[in-house]
Design an enzyme around this catalytic site. Structure first.
Site, short mmCIF file in Angstrom:
data_model
loop_
_atom_site.label_atom_id
_atom_site.label_comp_id
_atom_site.label_asym_id
_atom_site.label_seq_id
_atom_site.Cartn_x
_atom_site.Cartn_y
_atom_site.Cartn_z
N HIS A 241 1.09 -1.26 0.78
CA HIS A 241 0.19 -0.12 0.02
C HIS A 241 1.04 1.14 0.13
O HIS A 241 2.09 1.45 0.45
CB HIS A 241 -1.25 -0.22 1.12
N ASN A 242 0.25 2.41 -0.83
CA ASN A 242 0.91 3.81 -0.78
C ASN A 242 2.34 3.78 -1.68
O ASN A 242 2.70 5.05 -1.81
CB ASN A 242 1.23 4.25 0.68
#
Length: 347
Positions: A241-242
């Site tokens: 994620h991110n």
């Protein structure tokens, strides 16, 4: 209608290059060892020149430098024979276009927008408020959840899944088993258990991105995980994620990118690479297969590699200090050996 054969002059008219010899008809691309008179092959590495002489290929794609050694053969002379071969192969294997229509077993929610030019396969699902561009192919059992936006000519192969709220650019291709936008691995320790942090971001893929089978790209915790235009990701890759991945980067199979990693454009990342989280990798970085990336790479154009055996962390940390000094230690050792050999006092 795509013709079943191309002459050498037709190929060069479409793709450039120079044909030499007879203007023969070609039906397919084949490797040198297997090619017959109706096939075209290529020579990208000069060390395989002997295989050209032994090959039965009707024509061979070569560089201008290599062409001088093959007088009497049918040739196409190109600046980059490997790239030219790829383009010829595409001529004989054109991109499949959508056949407009929705299979009777597909489910398309009433609020979804699906142009008539799209092909929706058996048991596929298109969620509420999702918008598809023109000419998309959502094949059997593929799922696009609610509130997604897909550009023109996106292809989702059987059993691929795009979670809610994700955005895909034009001509994105997602292979079977890939999952785009599953929850990121965000957890906070609550003293005696783990508390899951809601993953409220999504995933944004640029134009011409390709995602291999069984690859996972996690949605962001708050902002989107992003992949830039033209980036190609192989099978069985994990993108945390991110993460922010630039344009025209390639990532080979079984690589794991931890959360919040930023990877630049035009990077080449080999198979089985692993990274720690929250680091940056500069543009045009090449990372060899199996490398563990433990810190940021800030200088563009670096070529890095290294495999370190697994061990207890404290032992690994102590040994890692010496690994970086091996070259210096080797020089000092050779100096000491030379002094001993010369009978000098080393005290």
């Amino acid at each position: 209608m795509i013709p079943a054969t191309y002459t050498l002059s037709q190929i060069t008219a479409r793709l450039g290059g120079e044909w030499r010899g007879e203007d023969i008809s070609i039906t397919a691309v084949r490797p040198l060892a297997d090619a017959q008179a109706e096939h075209i092959s290529f020579l990208a590495n000069p060390k395989y020149k002997a295989e050209v002489h032994d090959s039965s290929a009707g024509a061979v794609i070569v560089s201008a430098k290599a062409a001088d050694g093959f007088e009497g053969r049918n040739l196409i002379v190109a600046d980059d024979p490997y790239l030219y071969f790829a383009k010829v192969a595409r001529l004989f294997s054109p991109v499949v276009k959508a056949r407009g229509g929705i299979h009777p077993t597909a489910v398309v929610e009433p609020s979804a927008t699906v142009p008539a030019s799209c092909e929706i396969g058996a048991n596929a699902y298109i969620g509420a408020n999702t918008v598809l561009g023109e000419g998309c192919r959502i094949l059997a059992n593929a799922v696009v959840q609610h509130d997604c936006k897909l550009g023109d000519e996106v292809v989702m192969h059987p059993n691929a899944v795009v979670y809610y709220g994700c955005t895909l650019g034009r001509r994105v291709e997602i292979h079977s088993g890939a999952v785009i936008g599953a929850d990121g691995f965000g957890l906070a320790f609550a003293g005696d258990s783990w508390f899951k942090i809601p993953q409220t971001g999504a995933v944004t893929l640029g134009d011409d991105v390709e995602i291999g089978s069984n690859t996972n790209i996690d949605r962001g915790a708050m902002s989107d995980t992003t992949v830039g235009n033209g980036t190609k990701i192989d099978n069985q890759v994990q993108i945390g994620h991110n993460c922010k991945i630039g344009s025209h980067t390639v990532i080979a199979a079984k690589t794991g990118i931890s959360g919040s990693v930023t990877i630049g454009s035009y990077c080449i990342i080999g198979g089985g690479v692993g990274t720690v989280g929250h680091i940056e990798i500069a543009d045009k970085t090449t990372i060899g297969g199996g490398t563990s990336v433990t810190h940021s790479i800030t200088e563009s154009g670096k070529h890095l590699a290294g495999i370190f055996p697994m061990s207890e962390h404290k032992e690994w940390a102590r040994n890692a200090v010496y690994i970086h000094r091996l070259s210096e230690m080797n020089k000092r050792l050779k100096t000491l050996e030379q002094q001993l050999s010369d009978g000098k006092d080393t005290q």
